[in-house]
Write a protein that holds these residues in place. Structure first.
Motif, PDB file in Angstrom:
ATOM      1  N   LEU A 125      25.275  43.378  28.186  1.00  0.00           N
ATOM      2  CA  LEU A 125      24.299  43.137  27.350  1.00  0.00           C
ATOM      3  C   LEU A 125      24.126  42.913  25.751  1.00  0.00           C
ATOM      4  CD1 LEU A 125      21.243  44.244  29.280  1.00  0.00           C
ATOM      5  CD2 LEU A 125      22.330  41.945  29.246  1.00  0.00           C
ATOM      6  N   LYS A 126      24.778  44.117  25.407  1.00  0.00           N
ATOM      7  CA  LYS A 126      25.038  44.300  23.539  1.00  0.00           C
ATOM      8  C   LYS A 126      26.018  43.713  22.825  1.00  0.00           C
ATOM      9  CE  LYS A 126      24.774  48.680  22.813  1.00  0.00           C
ATOM     10  NZ  LYS A 126      25.391  49.918  21.709  1.00  0.00           N
ATOM     11  N   TYR A 127      26.936  43.521  24.013  1.00  0.00           N
ATOM     12  CA  TYR A 127      28.637  42.801  23.424  1.00  0.00           C
ATOM     13  C   TYR A 127      28.142  41.398  23.611  1.00  0.00           C
ATOM     14  CZ  TYR A 127      29.524  47.679  21.355  1.00  0.00           C
ATOM     15  OH  TYR A 127      29.187  49.187  20.343  1.00  0.00           O
ATOM     16  N   ALA A 128      27.841  41.026  24.601  1.00  0.00           N
ATOM     17  CA  ALA A 128      28.002  40.006  25.429  1.00  0.00           C
ATOM     18  C   ALA A 128      26.379  39.731  25.980  1.00  0.00           C
ATOM     19  CB  ALA A 128      28.936  39.731  26.688  1.00  0.00           C
ATOM     20  N   PRO A 129      25.667  39.320  25.202  1.00  0.00           N
ATOM     21  CA  PRO A 129      24.310  38.827  25.734  1.00  0.00           C
ATOM     22  C   PRO A 129      24.354  37.133  26.205  1.00  0.00           C
ATOM     23  CG  PRO A 129      24.758  38.944  23.594  1.00  0.00           C
ATOM     24  CD  PRO A 129      25.927  39.352  23.386  1.00  0.00           C
ATOM     25  N   GLY A 130      23.861  37.361  27.194  1.00  0.00           N
ATOM     26  CA  GLY A 130      23.335  36.227  28.232  1.00  0.00           C
ATOM     27  C   GLY A 130      24.914  36.293  28.816  1.00  0.00           C
ATOM     28  N   GLU A 131      26.151  36.470  29.397  1.00  0.00           N
ATOM     29  CA  GLU A 131      27.394  36.256  29.928  1.00  0.00           C
ATOM     30  C   GLU A 131      26.980  37.539  31.110  1.00  0.00           C
ATOM     31  OE1 GLU A 131      29.664  34.686  28.980  1.00  0.00           O
ATOM     32  OE2 GLU A 131      29.371  33.888  26.985  1.00  0.00           O
ATOM     33  N   PRO A 132      27.942  37.054  32.158  1.00  0.00           N
ATOM     34  CA  PRO A 132      27.351  36.890  34.087  1.00  0.00           C
ATOM     35  C   PRO A 132      28.113  37.896  33.366  1.00  0.00           C
ATOM     36  CG  PRO A 132      28.317  34.591  33.980  1.00  0.00           C
ATOM     37  CD  PRO A 132      28.557  35.054  32.435  1.00  0.00           C
ATOM     38  N   ILE A 133      27.580  38.953  34.673  1.00  0.00           N
ATOM     39  CA  ILE A 133      27.891  40.277  34.733  1.00  0.00           C
ATOM     40  C   ILE A 133      27.891  40.271  36.145  1.00  0.00           C
ATOM     41  CG2 ILE A 133      27.661  42.726  34.895  1.00  0.00           C
ATOM     42  CD1 ILE A 133      25.201  42.026  32.491  1.00  0.00           C
ATOM     43  N   SER A 134      29.402  41.261  36.675  1.00  0.00           N
ATOM     44  CA  SER A 134      30.069  41.271  38.174  1.00  0.00           C
ATOM     45  C   SER A 134      29.978  42.518  38.193  1.00  0.00           C
ATOM     46  CB  SER A 134      31.083  41.119  38.095  1.00  0.00           C
ATOM     47  OG  SER A 134      31.376  40.847  39.759  1.00  0.00           O
ATOM     48  N   VAL A 135      29.408  43.293  39.424  1.00  0.00           N
ATOM     49  CA  VAL A 135      29.379  45.246  39.116  1.00  0.00           C
ATOM     50  C   VAL A 135      30.024  45.032  40.613  1.00  0.00           C
ATOM     51  CG1 VAL A 135      27.314  47.042  39.883  1.00  0.00           C
ATOM     52  CG2 VAL A 135      27.185  45.114  38.407  1.00  0.00           C
ATOM     53  N   ARG A 136      31.146  45.765  41.565  1.00  0.00           N
ATOM     54  CA  ARG A 136      31.208  46.241  42.572  1.00  0.00           C
ATOM     55  C   ARG A 136      31.068  47.812  42.420  1.00  0.00           C
ATOM     56  NH1 ARG A 136      29.860  41.920  42.544  1.00  0.00           N
ATOM     57  NH2 ARG A 136      31.550  39.944  42.950  1.00  0.00           N
ATOM     58  N   ILE A 137      30.003  47.740  43.746  1.00  0.00           N
ATOM     59  CA  ILE A 137      30.406  49.073  44.279  1.00  0.00           C
ATOM     60  C   ILE A 137      30.372  49.562  45.325  1.00  0.00           C
ATOM     61  CG2 ILE A 137      28.742  51.737  44.043  1.00  0.00           C
ATOM     62  CD1 ILE A 137      27.193  49.934  41.685  1.00  0.00           C
ATOM     63  N   ALA A 138      31.507  50.599  45.767  1.00  0.00           N
ATOM     64  CA  ALA A 138      32.353  50.884  47.335  1.00  0.00           C
ATOM     65  C   ALA A 138      33.196  52.139  47.273  1.00  0.00           C
ATOM     66  CB  ALA A 138      32.922  49.701  47.632  1.00  0.00           C
ATOM     67  N   VAL A 139      32.582  52.382  48.270  1.00  0.00           N
ATOM     68  CA  VAL A 139      32.983  54.076  49.058  1.00  0.00           C
ATOM     69  C   VAL A 139      34.719  53.160  49.765  1.00  0.00           C
ATOM     70  CG1 VAL A 139      32.682  55.809  50.331  1.00  0.00           C
ATOM     71  CG2 VAL A 139      31.051  55.264  49.334  1.00  0.00           C
ATOM     72  N   ARG A 140      35.856  53.916  49.219  1.00  0.00           N
ATOM     73  CA  ARG A 140      36.809  53.668  49.655  1.00  0.00           C
ATOM     74  C   ARG A 140      37.769  55.173  49.687  1.00  0.00           C
ATOM     75  NH1 ARG A 140      36.479  49.043  46.936  1.00  0.00           N
ATOM     76  NH2 ARG A 140      36.297  47.200  48.302  1.00  0.00           N
ATOM     77  N   ASP A 141      38.179  55.044  51.403  1.00  0.00           N
ATOM     78  CA  ASP A 141      39.068  56.477  50.973  1.00  0.00           C
ATOM     79  C   ASP A 141      39.264  57.780  50.272  1.00  0.00           C
ATOM     80  OD1 ASP A 141      41.344  54.787  51.470  1.00  0.00           O
ATOM     81  OD2 ASP A 141      41.636  54.242  49.845  1.00  0.00           O
ATOM     82  N   GLY A 142      37.301  57.992  50.877  1.00  0.00           N
ATOM     83  CA  GLY A 142      36.849  59.137  50.218  1.00  0.00           C
ATOM     84  C   GLY A 142      36.999  59.104  48.657  1.00  0.00           C
ATOM     85  N   SER A 143      36.408  58.144  48.286  1.00  0.00           N
ATOM     86  CA  SER A 143      35.914  57.974  46.627  1.00  0.00           C
ATOM     87  C   SER A 143      35.354  56.607  46.524  1.00  0.00           C
ATOM     88  CB  SER A 143      37.198  57.443  45.980  1.00  0.00           C
ATOM     89  OG  SER A 143      38.398  58.771  46.266  1.00  0.00           O
ATOM     90  N   LEU A 144      34.302  56.991  45.342  1.00  0.00           N
ATOM     91  CA  LEU A 144      33.520  56.357  45.113  1.00  0.00           C
ATOM     92  C   LEU A 144      34.064  55.723  44.099  1.00  0.00           C
ATOM     93  CD1 LEU A 144      30.481  54.921  44.797  1.00  0.00           C
ATOM     94  CD2 LEU A 144      30.126  56.834  43.321  1.00  0.00           C
ATOM     95  N   GLU A 145      33.898  53.968  44.155  1.00  0.00           N
ATOM     96  CA  GLU A 145      34.871  52.979  42.834  1.00  0.00           C
ATOM     97  C   GLU A 145      34.156  51.844  42.216  1.00  0.00           C
ATOM     98  OE1 GLU A 145      38.039  50.763  45.046  1.00  0.00           O
ATOM     99  OE2 GLU A 145      38.898  52.135  45.848  1.00  0.00           O
TER     100      GLU A 145
END
Length: 425
Positions: free
Chosen positions: A344-364
Motif C-alpha cells: 500500500l505504501k510503495y505501490a498504492p492501487g496496484e493488485p496484491i496477491s497473497v498465498r499462504i499454505a502448509v507444505r512439507d511441515g512448513s508454513l509458506e
C-alpha cells in the motif's frame, strides 16, 4: 606527581581504609576473650589464634544473611566501579557459603595486617622525630652514634603506609568482586536475563511498528482517496475504515504500553517467567495477552482494509483449521500485515496477491504486488530494500527457525517467508 598523590587524597582510599580496619576489630575481640593470650609470643599467637579465628568465621559464613551484610558493606565502603559486581543477596547454597567463608578469612587477615601497620607505622614515625634517645627499627635519631638523618624517614614511612592502604583497598575490592560477586553461573544467568528482556522490548517495538505503521498507511491512503474522489458515500466509507483501523491500532498501543509499564511483566524482576516460545517471536503475546493478538483467522479483515484503500487483493489461504501453533498464527498475521502495508505504501492501487499454505511441515507465505515503474526507477529496482519493516520480517522468520526473502521478480515485488511448523525444527 599528581598521579602519585591523587590516590592518597581520594575519599575512596579512606573509605576502603575504614573497611580494612573493621576487619581488625574481629581480631581484637577474639584476642580479648581468648584465655591466656597475655603471655604468648607472636608465633604462639599465630599458631593458636588464627585457627580459632578461621573456625569462627567459617561458622559465621553458614548464616545466609552474613553474605548479604558483607555485600552491602562492601558496596558502601569499597566503592566498586559497578555496584552489581558485588552481590547483596543471601547465600543460596554451599558454594556461596564457602565463598563467603573465604571472603571473611581473607578480609580479617588483610585487615589485621593493614590495621596493625596503621597503628605501628605512625607510632614509629613519631618516635623517629620526637624521641631521639629511643631506637626505632634499629635506628636512633640522635646521640649514641645514631644518624642525624633518621627523622627524615618519618614522612617516607607515612607515604609508604598511604600506598599500602591504597593497594590493600584495591586488593580487598578485587577479593569482594571475586568472592561476593555473582558466580560464573549466576553471571551467565544474568546475561541471559538481560538478553531476554532486550529481546522482549525489541519484539514490543516491532509490534508497534507493524501495527501503527499499517494504521497510518491505511489512514493516509483513505484520507487522500476521499479528498480526490469527492463522493460523500465514498468519504463516509473511508472514514469508517479510518475509524476501525485507528481503534485497532489504539488497542495494540495500549496493550503494548501496559506491558512496558508493568514492573511485574514478563522478563521483569518479580514478574512471571516468559511463556514457552517467548523468545521465538511471541513478544507481548505471552500468556493471556497472546489470545488478544490477531492471528491468521483475522486476515480477511486485513484484506478488506487494503481493498478499501484502493488496492485489489487476491488471497488464497490453504491452512487447515488448528494446523498452526498460536505463535505461528500470530507471527504469520504480522508478516502478512507488513507485506500488505509495504504494498500500500510503495505501490498504492496496484493488485496484491497473497498465498499462504502448509507444505512439507512448513508454513509458506508469499505476498506480491506489481511494481510501479517510477517507484522502481527511483529506488534502483528495490524500493523497499533495507527498510525497518523488511528487517523486522526477517527477524521474525529467523526467530521462528525459518527464513525470509524479498526483492523484485519479473515486474513484481515478492516477499516469501518459510518457517517450520515445529519451533526450532
Amino acid at each position: 606527581m599528581p598521579r602519585i598523590l591523587a590516590p592518597l587524597l581520594s575519599a575512596t582510599t579512606y573509605a576502603r581504609w575504614l573497611h580494612l580496619v573493621i576487619g581488625l576489630v574481629f581480631v581484637g575481640v577474639v584476642l580479648m576473650v581468648y584465655p591466656g593470650v597475655e603471655g604468648w609470643s607472636s608465633g604462639e599467637l599465630l599458631a593458636r589464634a588464627v585457627p580459632l579465628d578461621a573456625a569462627l568465621l567459617g561458622l559465621a559464613a553458614l548464616v545466609p544473611a552474613m553474605r548479604r551484610a558483607e555485600g552491602v558493606q562492601a558496596r558502601l565502603l569499597l566503592v566498586p566501579d559497578r555496584e552489581q559486581d558485588i552481590a547483596v543477596e543471601p547465600a543460596r547454597g554451599w558454594a556461596d557459603r564457602r565463598r563467603t567463608a573465604a571472603w571473611l578469612v581473607g578480609r580479617v587477615v588483610l585487615g589485621g595486617l593493614v590495621g596493625g601497620a596503621s597503628v605501628l607505622v605512625p607510632a614509629a614515625a613519631f618516635d623517629l622525630v620526637a624521641r631521639p634517645e629511643q631506637a626505632v627499627f634499629g635506628l636512633r635519631s640522635a646521640g649514641a652514634g645514631g644518624p642525624g638523618w633518621a627523622p627524615l624517614l618519618a614522612p617516607v614511612l607515612l607515604f609508604a603506609l598511604g600506598w599500602l592502604v591504597v593497594w590493600a583497598g584495591r586488593l580487598q575490592l578485587a577479593m569482594a568482586v571475586r568472592l561476593l560477586g555473582p558466580s560464573p553461573a549466576e553471571r551467565l544467568a544474568a546475561a541471559e536475563l538481560r538478553a531476554e528482556r532486550l529481546l522482549e522490548r525489541n519484539l514490543l517495538a516491532r509490534e508497534l511498528h507493524d501495527s501503527i505503521g499499517h494504521a497510518l498507511t491505511v489512514t493516509v491512503l483513505q484520507a487522500g482517496a476521499a479528498r480526490e474522489v469527492g463522493d460523500p458515500a465514498f468519504a463516509a466509507k473511508a472514514l469508517e475504515v479510518i475509524e476501525e483501523t485507528g481503534r485497532r491500532a489504539m488497542d495494540d498501543l495500549e496493550r503494548t504500553l501496559a506491558l512496558l509499564r508493568d514492573p511485574g511483566g514478563p522478563g521483569e524482576p518479580g514478574g512471571p517467567a516468559p511463556a514457552p516460545g517467548a523468545g521465538l517471536g511471541t513478544g507481548p503475546g505471552s500468556g493471556e495477552d497472546a489470545r488478544e493478538r490477531p492471528g491468521i483467522d483475522r486476515l480477511p479483515a486485513l484484506f478488506e482494509t487494503a481493498r478499501a484503500a484502493g488496492s485489489p487483493v487476491e488471497a488464497r489461504v490453504d491452512v487447515p483449521s488448528g494446523a498452526l501453533p498460536g505463535v505461528l498464527s500470530r507471527e504469520g498475521y504480522r508478516i502478512v500485515q507488513e507485506g500488505v502495508t509495504n504494498a500500500l505504501k510503495y505501490a498504492p492501487g496496484e493488485p496484491i496477491s497473497v498465498r499462504i499454505a502448509v507444505r512439507d511441515g512448513s508454513l509458506e507465505l508469499r505476498c506480491a504486488n506489481a511494481l510501479r515503474p517510477q517507484s522502481a526507477r527511483s529506488h534502483g529496482g528495490s524500493p523497499r530494500r533495507g527498510g525497518k519493516g523488511l528487517r523486522g520480517i526477517r527477524e521474525r522468520a529467523v526467530l521462528l527457525g525459518g527464513e525470509a526473502t524479498a526483492g523484485a521478480e519479473s515486474g513484481e515485488w515478492v516477499l516469501t517467508v518459510r518457517v517450520p511448523l515445529r519451533l526450532g525444527g
